[in-house]
Design a protein around this motif. Sequence first.
Motif, PDB file in Angstrom:
ATOM      1  N   VAL A  33       4.598   4.454   5.269  1.00 28.26           N
ATOM      2  CA  VAL A  33       5.030   4.515   3.864  1.00 28.26           C
ATOM      3  C   VAL A  33       5.167   5.978   3.425  1.00 28.26           C
ATOM      4  O   VAL A  33       6.161   6.364   2.801  1.00 28.26           O
ATOM      5  CB  VAL A  33       4.030   3.760   2.954  1.00 28.26           C
ATOM      6  N   LYS A  36       8.258   7.649   5.116  1.00 30.62           N
ATOM      7  CA  LYS A  36       9.522   7.261   4.483  1.00 30.62           C
ATOM      8  C   LYS A  36       9.721   7.964   3.147  1.00 30.62           C
ATOM      9  O   LYS A  36      10.835   8.314   2.778  1.00 30.62           O
ATOM     10  CB  LYS A  36       9.583   5.742   4.305  1.00 30.62           C
ATOM     11  N   LYS A  37       8.624   8.210   2.438  1.00 28.71           N
ATOM     12  CA  LYS A  37       8.696   8.837   1.126  1.00 28.71           C
ATOM     13  C   LYS A  37       8.861  10.361   1.193  1.00 28.71           C
ATOM     14  O   LYS A  37       9.617  10.944   0.428  1.00 28.71           O
ATOM     15  CB  LYS A  37       7.435   8.501   0.330  1.00 28.71           C
ATOM     16  N   HIS A  38       8.159  11.014   2.114  1.00 30.16           N
ATOM     17  CA  HIS A  38       8.075  12.473   2.093  1.00 30.16           C
ATOM     18  C   HIS A  38       8.779  13.221   3.225  1.00 30.16           C
ATOM     19  O   HIS A  38       9.122  14.391   3.052  1.00 30.16           O
ATOM     20  CB  HIS A  38       6.602  12.914   2.106  1.00 30.16           C
TER      21      HIS A  38
END
Length: 92
Positions: A33, A36-38
């Motif tokens: 997670v 995918k975000k950073h």
Amino acid sequence: MARTASALHILVKDKELAEDIIAKLKKGAHFDVLAKKHSTCPSGKKGGDLGEFRKGQMVPAFDKVCFNGELLTPHLVKTKFGWHVVKVLYRN
């Protein structure tokens, strides 16, 4: 001596963000997670999964952690690409 390894990583531009990501992982956040975000690396779309690679295939600082660092523990690595949060899954 291991010749291949498999790792996940999150690539970011600044050390503070990388350290914040490690803190979140230690509190139970999911690696995929956060990747995918950073992550600014294309592997971020796959949860940071780099798959299996040979010793010497990655830049030296990254390679050193992947073949000598503790397994399944987030490591902070600085390379010419930026700051990496690396989690080594296994070595063969």
